[in-house]
Design a protein around this motif. Sequence first.
Motif, PDB file in Angstrom:
ATOM      1  N   SER A 165     -16.090  -0.201  -2.832  1.00 40.61           N
ATOM      2  CA  SER A 165     -15.655   0.083  -1.458  1.00 40.61           C
ATOM      3  C   SER A 165     -14.187   0.496  -1.446  1.00 40.61           C
ATOM      4  N   SER A 166     -13.823   1.343  -0.495  1.00 43.45           N
ATOM      5  CA  SER A 166     -12.429   1.761  -0.377  1.00 43.45           C
ATOM      6  C   SER A 166     -11.584   0.637   0.205  1.00 43.45           C
ATOM      7  N   LEU A 167     -10.283   0.710  -0.022  1.00 43.24           N
ATOM      8  CA  LEU A 167      -9.386  -0.280   0.557  1.00 43.24           C
ATOM      9  C   LEU A 167      -9.387  -0.188   2.079  1.00 43.24           C
ATOM     10  N   GLU A 168      -9.563   1.017   2.609  1.00 48.08           N
ATOM     11  CA  GLU A 168      -9.619   1.185   4.063  1.00 48.08           C
ATOM     12  C   GLU A 168     -10.836   0.469   4.646  1.00 48.08           C
ATOM     13  N   ASP A 169     -12.000   0.629   3.999  1.00 54.32           N
ATOM     14  CA  ASP A 169     -13.193  -0.084   4.460  1.00 54.32           C
ATOM     15  C   ASP A 169     -13.027  -1.590   4.304  1.00 54.32           C
ATOM     16  N   ALA A 170     -12.347  -1.991   3.240  1.00 50.41           N
ATOM     17  CA  ALA A 170     -12.130  -3.425   3.009  1.00 50.41           C
ATOM     18  C   ALA A 170     -11.291  -4.033   4.119  1.00 50.41           C
ATOM     19  N   VAL A 171     -10.233  -3.355   4.537  1.00 56.03           N
ATOM     20  CA  VAL A 171      -9.400  -3.869   5.622  1.00 56.03           C
ATOM     21  C   VAL A 171     -10.211  -3.976   6.902  1.00 56.03           C
ATOM     22  N   ARG A 172     -11.020  -2.955   7.207  1.00 50.82           N
ATOM     23  CA  ARG A 172     -11.861  -3.014   8.398  1.00 50.82           C
ATOM     24  C   ARG A 172     -12.794  -4.225   8.348  1.00 50.82           C
ATOM     25  N   ALA A 173     -13.470  -4.401   7.209  1.00 44.12           N
ATOM     26  CA  ALA A 173     -14.424  -5.501   7.086  1.00 44.12           C
ATOM     27  C   ALA A 173     -13.734  -6.857   7.166  1.00 44.12           C
ATOM     28  N   VAL A 174     -12.561  -6.977   6.546  1.00 41.02           N
ATOM     29  CA  VAL A 174     -11.817  -8.240   6.588  1.00 41.02           C
ATOM     30  C   VAL A 174     -11.435  -8.585   8.024  1.00 41.02           C
ATOM     31  N   LEU A 194      -1.663 -10.208   6.272  1.00 42.27           N
ATOM     32  CA  LEU A 194      -2.492  -9.270   5.508  1.00 42.27           C
ATOM     33  C   LEU A 194      -1.624  -8.486   4.524  1.00 42.27           C
ATOM     34  N   ILE A 195      -2.095  -8.392   3.273  1.00 44.23           N
ATOM     35  CA  ILE A 195      -1.426  -7.593   2.245  1.00 44.23           C
ATOM     36  C   ILE A 195      -2.471  -6.743   1.529  1.00 44.23           C
ATOM     37  N   VAL A 196      -2.143  -5.460   1.336  1.00 43.34           N
ATOM     38  CA  VAL A 196      -2.987  -4.549   0.562  1.00 43.34           C
ATOM     39  C   VAL A 196      -2.195  -4.103  -0.672  1.00 43.34           C
ATOM     40  N   TYR A 197      -2.762  -4.350  -1.844  1.00 40.18           N
ATOM     41  CA  TYR A 197      -2.112  -3.965  -3.102  1.00 40.18           C
ATOM     42  C   TYR A 197      -2.939  -2.894  -3.788  1.00 40.18           C
ATOM     43  N   ARG A 198      -2.310  -1.760  -4.131  1.00 38.75           N
ATOM     44  CA  ARG A 198      -2.990  -0.674  -4.839  1.00 38.75           C
ATOM     45  C   ARG A 198      -2.760  -0.825  -6.347  1.00 38.75           C
ATOM     46  N   ASN A 199      -3.807  -0.630  -7.112  1.00 42.25           N
ATOM     47  CA  ASN A 199      -3.743  -0.806  -8.562  1.00 42.25           C
ATOM     48  C   ASN A 199      -2.590  -0.030  -9.202  1.00 42.25           C
ATOM     49  N   ASP A 200      -1.959  -0.675 -10.183  1.00 41.71           N
ATOM     50  CA  ASP A 200      -0.960  -0.048 -11.057  1.00 41.71           C
ATOM     51  C   ASP A 200       0.319   0.365 -10.339  1.00 41.71           C
ATOM     52  N   THR A 201       0.595  -0.240  -9.186  1.00 46.22           N
ATOM     53  CA  THR A 201       1.862   0.059  -8.500  1.00 46.22           C
ATOM     54  C   THR A 201       2.947  -0.924  -8.925  1.00 46.22           C
ATOM     55  N   TYR A 202       2.577  -2.162  -9.222  1.00 44.38           N
ATOM     56  CA  TYR A 202       3.512  -3.188  -9.690  1.00 44.38           C
ATOM     57  C   TYR A 202       4.701  -3.371  -8.743  1.00 44.38           C
ATOM     58  N   THR A 203       4.467  -3.113  -7.485  1.00 44.29           N
ATOM     59  CA  THR A 203       5.482  -3.312  -6.457  1.00 44.29           C
ATOM     60  C   THR A 203       4.871  -4.140  -5.340  1.00 44.29           C
ATOM     61  N   MET A 204       5.600  -5.151  -4.876  1.00 47.93           N
ATOM     62  CA  MET A 204       5.051  -6.041  -3.862  1.00 47.93           C
ATOM     63  C   MET A 204       4.978  -5.328  -2.515  1.00 47.93           C
ATOM     64  N   PRO A 205       3.782  -5.207  -1.937  1.00 50.34           N
ATOM     65  CA  PRO A 205       3.681  -4.602  -0.608  1.00 50.34           C
ATOM     66  C   PRO A 205       4.375  -5.468   0.440  1.00 50.34           C
ATOM     67  N   ALA A 206       4.849  -4.821   1.496  1.00 48.02           N
ATOM     68  CA  ALA A 206       5.505  -5.570   2.567  1.00 48.02           C
ATOM     69  C   ALA A 206       4.511  -6.431   3.324  1.00 48.02           C
ATOM     70  N   GLY A 207       3.280  -5.948   3.463  1.00 48.56           N
ATOM     71  CA  GLY A 207       2.287  -6.686   4.234  1.00 48.56           C
ATOM     72  C   GLY A 207       2.552  -6.580   5.727  1.00 48.56           C
ATOM     73  N   ILE A 208       1.653  -7.164   6.510  1.00 45.53           N
ATOM     74  CA  ILE A 208       1.764  -7.120   7.967  1.00 45.53           C
ATOM     75  C   ILE A 208       1.238  -8.420   8.554  1.00 45.53           C
ATOM     76  N   ARG A 209       1.825  -8.838   9.660  1.00 44.22           N
ATOM     77  CA  ARG A 209       1.305  -9.985  10.421  1.00 44.22           C
ATOM     78  C   ARG A 209       0.570  -9.425  11.638  1.00 44.22           C
ATOM     79  N   VAL A 210      -0.727  -9.614  11.671  1.00 44.05           N
ATOM     80  CA  VAL A 210      -1.585  -9.067  12.722  1.00 44.05           C
ATOM     81  C   VAL A 210      -1.721 -10.090  13.842  1.00 44.05           C
TER      82      VAL A 210
END
Length: 244
Positions: A165-174, A194-210
Amino acid sequence: MTYCVALRLQDGMVFAGDTRTNAGIDHISTFKKLYTFGKDGERSIMLLTSGNLATSQAVVKMLENGILQGAEPNLLNVPTLFDAAQLVGDLVSKVARTTQTRTYTQEGFGSNFLLGGQIKGQQTELYHIYSEGNCINATEDTPYLQIGEAKYGKPILDRSLNYRSSLEDAVRAVLVSFDSTIRSNLSVGFPIDLIVYRNDTYTMPAGIRVTENEPYMNNIRNQWSAGLKAILQQFEEPPADYFR
């Protein structure tokens, strides 16, 4: 109670947790349950907590102190994510045992954790760490793990997601799984971290408070509710013998 979920998919990872804690219906508070640890360009580690708040906070503080003091091991120098899960497991079982000994009780002080992320040169990994200190890891067949009040959100994830599944679909389902849980259980509530991490970026995403009134979340909730009602009306009418 709480609800936390983490997914390990082919393109990356998603971590989400509510922020409600309660010690009875007249003592409800908001506490962060999603923590991050990392070195830009080298590793990104996310940690979700549920269970006894004092135990969870003690474990997180010990992890933070270990990094500040340059302890061996700590989350920024362990060689693998499995070693990170073992470190958290050792700490949570130690804290729970110490507290139980002090109070002469046998239960009620446990916490569960979801730990995942990526260390450079390795694949992403995701672990569920139990209060006893042992752990299991997510696989392609079972790409998501939950802790806390999981039963209301699980059917949504089971029906809508798989490892590809795509990360976009995963966020919707979550978000739908959180909406279903919040509607059915007063011990789970907004806001959601909520935090979304993309493979091989090795950088901490900022995330969001929903928050409850965040526009996208509102749209998800309204469309999901309306969609369920519309689909229900599209089903064939029940056969006459259902009404005998």
